[in-house]
Design a protein around this motif. Structure first.
Motif, PDB file in Angstrom:
ATOM      1  N   LEU A  78       0.831  -1.203   0.000  1.00  0.00           N
ATOM      2  CA  LEU A  78       0.000   0.000   0.000  1.00  0.00           C
ATOM      3  C   LEU A  78       0.868   1.256   0.000  1.00  0.00           C
ATOM      4  CD1 LEU A  78      -2.813  -0.983   2.556  1.00  0.00           C
ATOM      5  CD2 LEU A  78      -2.948  -0.939   0.060  1.00  0.00           C
ATOM      6  N   SER A  79       1.949   1.211   0.776  1.00  0.00           N
ATOM      7  CA  SER A  79       2.881   2.338   0.794  1.00  0.00           C
ATOM      8  C   SER A  79       3.514   2.544  -0.573  1.00  0.00           C
ATOM      9  CB  SER A  79       3.973   2.112   1.848  1.00  0.00           C
ATOM     10  OG  SER A  79       3.429   2.000   3.135  1.00  0.00           O
ATOM     11  N   SER A  80       3.875   1.438  -1.217  1.00  0.00           N
ATOM     12  CA  SER A  80       4.503   1.531  -2.543  1.00  0.00           C
ATOM     13  C   SER A  80       3.539   2.118  -3.561  1.00  0.00           C
ATOM     14  CB  SER A  80       4.957   0.140  -3.006  1.00  0.00           C
ATOM     15  OG  SER A  80       5.972  -0.361  -2.157  1.00  0.00           O
ATOM     16  N   ILE A  81       2.271   1.733  -3.486  1.00  0.00           N
ATOM     17  CA  ILE A  81       1.271   2.296  -4.401  1.00  0.00           C
ATOM     18  C   ILE A  81       1.199   3.807  -4.235  1.00  0.00           C
ATOM     19  CG2 ILE A  81      -1.214   2.429  -4.883  1.00  0.00           C
ATOM     20  CD1 ILE A  81      -1.378  -0.563  -4.178  1.00  0.00           C
ATOM     21  N   LEU A  82       1.126   4.243  -2.993  1.00  0.00           N
ATOM     22  CA  LEU A  82       1.040   5.677  -2.708  1.00  0.00           C
ATOM     23  C   LEU A  82       2.242   6.429  -3.268  1.00  0.00           C
ATOM     24  CD1 LEU A  82       0.034   8.243  -1.261  1.00  0.00           C
ATOM     25  CD2 LEU A  82       1.067   7.341   0.844  1.00  0.00           C
ATOM     26  N   TYR A  83       3.441   5.954  -2.966  1.00  0.00           N
ATOM     27  CA  TYR A  83       4.640   6.688  -3.366  1.00  0.00           C
ATOM     28  C   TYR A  83       4.929   6.582  -4.853  1.00  0.00           C
ATOM     29  CZ  TYR A  83       5.765   7.658   1.500  1.00  0.00           C
ATOM     30  OH  TYR A  83       5.726   8.118   2.791  1.00  0.00           O
ATOM     31  N   MET A  84       4.556   5.467  -5.468  1.00  0.00           N
ATOM     32  CA  MET A  84       4.771   5.339  -6.917  1.00  0.00           C
ATOM     33  C   MET A  84       3.873   6.305  -7.681  1.00  0.00           C
ATOM     34  SD  MET A  84       5.336   1.257  -7.583  1.00  0.00           S
ATOM     35  CE  MET A  84       5.398   1.504  -9.348  1.00  0.00           C
ATOM     36  N   VAL A  85       2.616   6.390  -7.300  1.00  0.00           N
ATOM     37  CA  VAL A  85       1.700   7.321  -7.963  1.00  0.00           C
ATOM     38  C   VAL A  85       2.145   8.762  -7.716  1.00  0.00           C
ATOM     39  CG1 VAL A  85      -0.679   8.148  -8.107  1.00  0.00           C
ATOM     40  CG2 VAL A  85      -0.224   5.703  -7.822  1.00  0.00           C
ATOM     41  N   TYR A  86       2.548   9.038  -6.470  1.00  0.00           N
ATOM     42  CA  TYR A  86       3.023  10.379  -6.118  1.00  0.00           C
ATOM     43  C   TYR A  86       4.254  10.765  -6.944  1.00  0.00           C
ATOM     44  CZ  TYR A  86       5.790  13.722  -3.384  1.00  0.00           C
ATOM     45  OH  TYR A  86       6.580  14.768  -2.983  1.00  0.00           O
ATOM     46  N   GLY A  87       5.196   9.841  -7.073  1.00  0.00           N
ATOM     47  CA  GLY A  87       6.434  10.142  -7.790  1.00  0.00           C
ATOM     48  C   GLY A  87       6.264  10.211  -9.296  1.00  0.00           C
ATOM     49  N   LEU A 119     -11.895   8.022   2.731  1.00  0.00           N
ATOM     50  CA  LEU A 119     -12.132   6.665   2.210  1.00  0.00           C
ATOM     51  C   LEU A 119     -11.250   5.642   2.901  1.00  0.00           C
ATOM     52  CD1 LEU A 119     -12.473   7.349  -1.641  1.00  0.00           C
ATOM     53  CD2 LEU A 119     -14.294   6.815  -0.001  1.00  0.00           C
ATOM     54  N   ILE A 120     -10.005   6.018   3.186  1.00  0.00           N
ATOM     55  CA  ILE A 120      -9.116   5.108   3.919  1.00  0.00           C
ATOM     56  C   ILE A 120      -9.682   4.818   5.302  1.00  0.00           C
ATOM     57  CG2 ILE A 120      -6.827   4.878   4.975  1.00  0.00           C
ATOM     58  CD1 ILE A 120      -5.738   6.551   2.612  1.00  0.00           C
ATOM     59  N   SER A 121     -10.197   5.851   5.959  1.00  0.00           N
ATOM     60  CA  SER A 121     -10.760   5.653   7.301  1.00  0.00           C
ATOM     61  C   SER A 121     -11.973   4.735   7.278  1.00  0.00           C
ATOM     62  CB  SER A 121     -11.149   7.008   7.905  1.00  0.00           C
ATOM     63  OG  SER A 121     -12.314   7.537   7.294  1.00  0.00           O
ATOM     64  N   LEU A 122     -12.646   4.646   6.124  1.00  0.00           N
ATOM     65  CA  LEU A 122     -13.849   3.816   6.007  1.00  0.00           C
ATOM     66  C   LEU A 122     -13.574   2.463   5.352  1.00  0.00           C
ATOM     67  CD1 LEU A 122     -16.335   6.577   4.734  1.00  0.00           C
ATOM     68  CD2 LEU A 122     -16.104   5.694   7.076  1.00  0.00           C
ATOM     69  N   PHE A 133      -5.648   4.570  -1.333  1.00  0.00           N
ATOM     70  CA  PHE A 133      -4.248   5.010  -1.317  1.00  0.00           C
ATOM     71  C   PHE A 133      -3.792   5.440  -2.711  1.00  0.00           C
ATOM     72  CE2 PHE A 133      -3.829   2.937   2.863  1.00  0.00           C
ATOM     73  CZ  PHE A 133      -3.122   3.924   3.527  1.00  0.00           C
ATOM     74  N   THR A 134      -4.328   4.799  -3.755  1.00  0.00           N
ATOM     75  CA  THR A 134      -4.023   5.244  -5.117  1.00  0.00           C
ATOM     76  C   THR A 134      -4.563   6.649  -5.336  1.00  0.00           C
ATOM     77  OG1 THR A 134      -4.139   2.967  -5.943  1.00  0.00           O
ATOM     78  CG2 THR A 134      -4.330   4.733  -7.569  1.00  0.00           C
TER      79      THR A 134
END
Length: 221
Positions: A78-87, A119-122, A133-134
Motif C-alpha cells: 500500500l505504501s509503494s502504491i502511494l509513493y509510486m503514484v506520487y512520484g 475513504l481510507i478511514s472507512l 491510497f491510489t
C-alpha cells in the motif's frame, strides 16, 4: 495680469488635492495587492505542508493498521502504491499545469487528499484501501508542479524568499504530521486519524478557493 492656463492659487490647491487622492488610491491598491499576495502565500504553503503530511500518515500509524488490513508485506505494498503514484505522476501533472488553471489544480489536489483520507478511514478490506491510497497518490502528485509555479509567480522581487518559505512549510508539515498522526493514532485509532486528515484536506481546498490568486503581481499566469 493673467494669462490663459496660468496656475492660480485655487487651481494649485485643486491640483494638490487631486495628486493626494491619486496617491492615496495607489497606496490603497498596493496594500490590497500585498494582502492578497500574503494570503495566497499562506494558503499555498499550508497546502504544501499538508501534502507532505499525507505522505507520512501511513508510516506513523502502520503498526495500528496491521491488525485489520493484513501483515507488513501488504501494508508495504500500500505504501509503494502511494509513493509510486506520487512520484511518477509529477511529470504529467507538470504538463497539465502549463495548460490548465493552477488554482483549480491545487484545489483539486487538497480535495482529493481529503476525500481519499476519508475513504481510507472507512475502508473494510484490501481492495478499498488500495483504491483509496491510489487516490491519495493522485492527490499528492498534483501539488508540487502547481504549488511551486504559483509561488514563483506571486512576486518577482521576493521570489527567492517565497521559495524558501515554501520549502520550509513542506518540511515542517512533514515533521509535525508524523508526530501528530502517531499521537492521534495511539489515542483515537488509525481510522479517526485518517478521518481528521480528510477534514483538513477539504478545509484547505476551500481556503485555496477563497484566497489563492492566480494572477499575481507579475500578471503572468
Amino acid at each position: 495680469m493673467f494669462f490663459w492656463g496660468a496656475q492660480t492659487p485655487e487651481r494649485m490647491d485643486v491640483s494638490r488635492d487631486i495628486e493626494s487622492i491619486n496617491g492615496k488610491s495607489l497606496l490603497t491598491k498596493e496594500i490590497k495587492l500585498m494582502r492578497k499576495e500574503i494570503q495566497s502565500l499562506i494558503a499555498i504553503v499550508a497546502s504544501h505542508g499538508a501534502m507532505h503530511g499525507y505522505l507520512v500518515i501511513l508510516p506513523a500509524v502502520l503498526p495500528l493498521m496491521k491488525e485489520e488490513l493484513g501483515n507488513y508485506f501488504i501494508l508495504g505494498l500500500l505504501s509503494s502504491i502511494l509513493y509510486m503514484v506520487y512520484g511518477w505522476g509529477s511529470f504529467p501533472v507538470g504538463l497539465l499545469a502549463d495548460r490548465f488553471s493552477k488554482k483549480k489544480m491545487i484545489i483539486l489536489s487538497m480535495a482529493l487528499c481529503g476525500i481519499s483520507s476519508i475513504l481510507i478511514s472507512l475502508s473494510n478490506g484490501l481492495l478499498t484501501a488500495a483504491f483509496a491510497f491510489t487516490l491519495l497518490g493522485v492527490g499528492t502528485c498534483l501539488y508540487h508542479p502547481v504549488g511551486y509555479s504559483l509561488i514563483s509567480l506571486l512576486s518577482e522581487e521576493k521570489r527567492g524568499r517565497y521559495m524558501g518559505i515554501q520549502g520550509l512549510g513542506g518540511n515542517i508539515g512533514m515533521a509535525m504530521a508524523f508526530f501528530i498522526s502517531a499521537i492521534a493514532g495511539s489515542l483515537l485509532g488509525w481510522r479517526d486519524t485518517f478521518l481528521i486528515w480528510g477534514i483538513v484536506g477539504i478545509a484547505l481546498s476551500v481556503i485555496n478557493l477563497l484566497f489563492v490568486i492566480e494572477s499575481g503581481l507579475l500578471g503572468l499566469v
